[in-house]
Design an enzyme around this catalytic site. Structure first.
Site, mmCIF file in Angstrom:
data_model
loop_
_atom_site.group_PDB
_atom_site.id
_atom_site.type_symbol
_atom_site.label_atom_id
_atom_site.label_comp_id
_atom_site.label_asym_id
_atom_site.label_seq_id
_atom_site.Cartn_x
_atom_site.Cartn_y
_atom_site.Cartn_z
ATOM 1 N N GLY A 121 90.505 -5.473 98.711
ATOM 2 C CA GLY A 121 90.667 -5.702 97.271
ATOM 3 C C GLY A 121 92.138 -5.877 96.935
ATOM 4 O O GLY A 121 92.609 -5.413 95.902
ATOM 5 N N ASP A 140 82.450 -8.865 101.735
ATOM 6 C CA ASP A 140 81.756 -7.934 100.845
ATOM 7 C C ASP A 140 81.618 -6.614 101.621
ATOM 8 O O ASP A 140 80.965 -6.565 102.667
ATOM 9 C CB ASP A 140 80.378 -8.509 100.490
ATOM 10 N N ASN A 159 91.199 0.115 99.496
ATOM 11 C CA ASN A 159 91.435 0.118 98.059
ATOM 12 C C ASN A 159 90.256 -0.409 97.250
ATOM 13 O O ASN A 159 89.988 0.103 96.160
ATOM 14 C CB ASN A 159 92.686 -0.725 97.761
ATOM 15 N N SER A 199 90.102 8.835 93.675
ATOM 16 C CA SER A 199 90.299 8.935 92.224
ATOM 17 C C SER A 199 90.285 10.417 91.866
ATOM 18 O O SER A 199 89.670 11.222 92.575
ATOM 19 C CB SER A 199 89.139 8.224 91.511
ATOM 20 N N TYR A 216 79.922 6.861 90.732
ATOM 21 C CA TYR A 216 81.315 6.554 91.089
ATOM 22 C C TYR A 216 82.025 7.836 91.564
ATOM 23 O O TYR A 216 82.682 7.845 92.610
ATOM 24 C CB TYR A 216 82.030 5.975 89.863
ATOM 25 N N ALA A 262 80.753 10.503 92.795
ATOM 26 C CA ALA A 262 80.211 10.924 94.093
ATOM 27 C C ALA A 262 80.832 10.099 95.222
ATOM 28 O O ALA A 262 81.197 10.624 96.280
ATOM 29 C CB ALA A 262 78.691 10.776 94.096
HETATM 30 N N1 LIG Z 1 91.694 1.382 87.434
HETATM 31 C C1 LIG Z 1 91.576 2.690 87.403
HETATM 32 O O1 LIG Z 1 91.684 3.326 86.333
HETATM 33 C C2 LIG Z 1 91.348 3.445 88.699
HETATM 34 C C3 LIG Z 1 91.507 4.852 88.680
HETATM 35 C C4 LIG Z 1 91.316 5.579 89.849
HETATM 36 C C5 LIG Z 1 90.952 4.910 91.021
HETATM 37 N N2 LIG Z 1 90.788 3.559 91.010
HETATM 38 C C6 LIG Z 1 90.384 2.928 92.273
HETATM 39 O O2 LIG Z 1 91.378 2.017 92.669
HETATM 40 C C7 LIG Z 1 90.796 0.950 93.428
HETATM 41 C C8 LIG Z 1 91.241 -0.383 92.831
HETATM 42 O O3 LIG Z 1 90.831 -0.389 91.479
HETATM 43 P P1 LIG Z 1 91.285 -1.508 90.424
HETATM 44 O O4 LIG Z 1 91.331 -0.843 89.112
HETATM 45 O O5 LIG Z 1 92.439 -2.258 90.951
HETATM 46 O O6 LIG Z 1 89.954 -2.425 90.468
HETATM 47 P P2 LIG Z 1 89.735 -3.935 90.033
HETATM 48 O O7 LIG Z 1 90.884 -4.464 89.271
HETATM 49 O O8 LIG Z 1 88.377 -3.955 89.420
HETATM 50 O O9 LIG Z 1 89.691 -4.682 91.468
HETATM 51 C C9 LIG Z 1 88.664 -4.384 92.355
HETATM 52 C C10 LIG Z 1 88.929 -5.040 93.690
HETATM 53 O O10 LIG Z 1 87.850 -4.704 94.572
HETATM 54 C C11 LIG Z 1 87.285 -5.906 95.099
HETATM 55 N N3 LIG Z 1 85.831 -5.733 95.276
HETATM 56 C C12 LIG Z 1 84.903 -5.551 94.315
HETATM 57 N N4 LIG Z 1 83.676 -5.470 94.863
HETATM 58 C C13 LIG Z 1 83.843 -5.620 96.197
HETATM 59 C C14 LIG Z 1 82.949 -5.662 97.300
HETATM 60 N N5 LIG Z 1 81.621 -5.553 97.153
HETATM 61 N N6 LIG Z 1 83.470 -5.847 98.531
HETATM 62 C C15 LIG Z 1 84.806 -5.988 98.702
HETATM 63 N N7 LIG Z 1 85.699 -5.966 97.713
HETATM 64 C C16 LIG Z 1 85.215 -5.789 96.460
HETATM 65 C C17 LIG Z 1 87.571 -6.991 94.084
HETATM 66 O O11 LIG Z 1 87.543 -8.273 94.706
HETATM 67 P P3 LIG Z 1 87.359 -9.631 93.811
HETATM 68 O O12 LIG Z 1 88.650 -9.823 93.094
HETATM 69 O O13 LIG Z 1 87.074 -10.722 94.770
HETATM 70 O O14 LIG Z 1 86.229 -9.347 92.867
HETATM 71 C C18 LIG Z 1 88.956 -6.558 93.611
HETATM 72 O O15 LIG Z 1 89.946 -7.027 94.485
HETATM 73 C C19 LIG Z 1 89.283 1.164 93.350
HETATM 74 O O16 LIG Z 1 88.832 1.796 94.511
HETATM 75 C C20 LIG Z 1 89.126 2.087 92.152
HETATM 76 O O17 LIG Z 1 87.958 2.856 92.247
HETATM 77 C C21 LIG Z 1 90.981 2.812 89.880
#
Ligand SMILES: NC(=O)c1ccc[n+]([C@@H]2O[C@H](COP(=O)([O-])OP(=O)(O)OC[C@H]3O[C@@H](n4cnc5c(N)ncnc54)[C@H](OP(=O)(O)O)[C@@H]3O)[C@@H](O)[C@H]2O)c1
Length: 244
Positions: A8, A60, A87, A139, A153, A155
């Site tokens: 990601g 995926d 990530n 997280s 999520y 979990a």
């Molecule tokens: N944002 C927050 O507040 C927050 C807080 C705590 C933890 N996190 C964690 O940080 C990480 C990144 O979050 P983010 O906020 O940057 O998320 P995001 O902007 O929604 O980006 C998600 C990324 O994951 C990829 N992805 C989605 N489904 C996938 C799948 N089935 N297989 C492979 N890749 C997949 C997406 O690829 P595409 O672009 O091709 O769709 C994208 O690159 C995540 O693990 C999230 O749980 C986020």
């Protein structure tokens, strides 16, 4: 030249992390799932700014064959991976009473089972070369309950912390394994929060703001770096502090 695979890695926290690693001279393998245009744009931006190699891989994480193919392709281009950042993640927020087995399993597949399979494939290869670092993006919701809509999520993110400890113990001295636990971060995942809920979340953070993606990327890079050479099997909260 060191190499990192960031899942990601083409938008949000993953993209910001890619920029931080590139700024330290790493060559990159960035995975994406569906948004090819975004991925190409990110690759072009990083190459233009830092002149490092950027490889894009489509996979995926809920599909084992696509994970295997990604590992094969990445190792064909880069014979040694120094760092893996798990990530990529999804959050399917629905009312507790409307949660379905299908969505629950999808969340676990992408956020936990995929990272497990990928870490084992890459970890075994890192072990052969005698060194490596794995960082899991969990997280704070994996450390404590947030709200019922986020049960699946939470979990998956708690499981990712357990995976971190298990990988660290399994691989022992050759591979350092750590997790970051961000609080709220300004990305697409945290957009469109309901106004009152957003205010409530904000009021619980000591710094009174959500993190910028780069602030998480910097923490991830620190854990990967030599400066963190004795940090292993741990979870680093990056949440701006919690009001008590
Ligand atoms: N944002 C927050 O507040 C927050 C807080 C705590 C933890 N996190 C964690 O940080 C990480 C990144 O979050 P983010 O906020 O940057 O998320 P995001 O902007 O929604 O980006 C998600 C990324 O994951 C990829 N992805 C989605 N489904 C996938 C799948 N089935 N297989 C492979 N890749 C997949 C997406 O690829 P595409 O672009 O091709 O769709 C994208 O690159 C995540 O693990 C999230 O749980 C986020």
């Amino acid at each position: 030249m060191k190499t990192v695979l960031i899942t990601g890695g083409t938008r949000g926290i993953g993209k910001a992390t890619a920029f931080v690693f590139a700024s330290h001279g790493y060559q990159l393998a960035l995975s994406y799932c569906t948004r090819e245009d975004t991925a190409i744009k990110t690759k072009e931006e990083i190459e233009k700014e830092y002149g490092v190699n950027v490889m894009l891989v489509k996979a995926d994480l809920s599909k084992e064959d696509e994970i295997s193919k990604m590992v094969e392709d990445v190792y064909e281009k880069y014979p040694v991976l120094d760092c893996l950042v798990n990530n990529a993640g999804i959050a399917i927020d629905t009312l507790f009473e409307e949660k379905t087995k299908e969505n629950f399993l999808k969340t676990l597949d992408v956020n936990l089972v995929g990272p497990f399979l990928l870490s084992r494939m890459v970890g075994d290869k890192m072990k052969d070369t005698g060194c490596g670092v794995i960082i899991n993006v969990s997280s704070t919701s994996g450390l404590e309950m947030t709200y019922p809509e986020s049960l699946d999520y939470d979990a998956s993110k708690a499981g990712l912390i357990s995976l971190t400890h298990n990988l660290a113990n399994y691989y022992g001295k050759e591979i350092r394994v750590n997790a970051v636990a961000p609080g709220w971060v300004n990305t697409e995942m945290s957009q469109d929060l309901e106004k009152d809920f957003y205010k409530k979340q904000l009021s619980s953070i000591l710094l009174e703001r959500f993190a910028e993606p780069k602030e998480i990327g910097t923490a991830i890079y620190f854990l990967a770096s030599e400066e963190a050479s004795y940090i292993n099997d741990t979870v680093l909260r990056v949440d701006g502090g919690v009001k008590r």
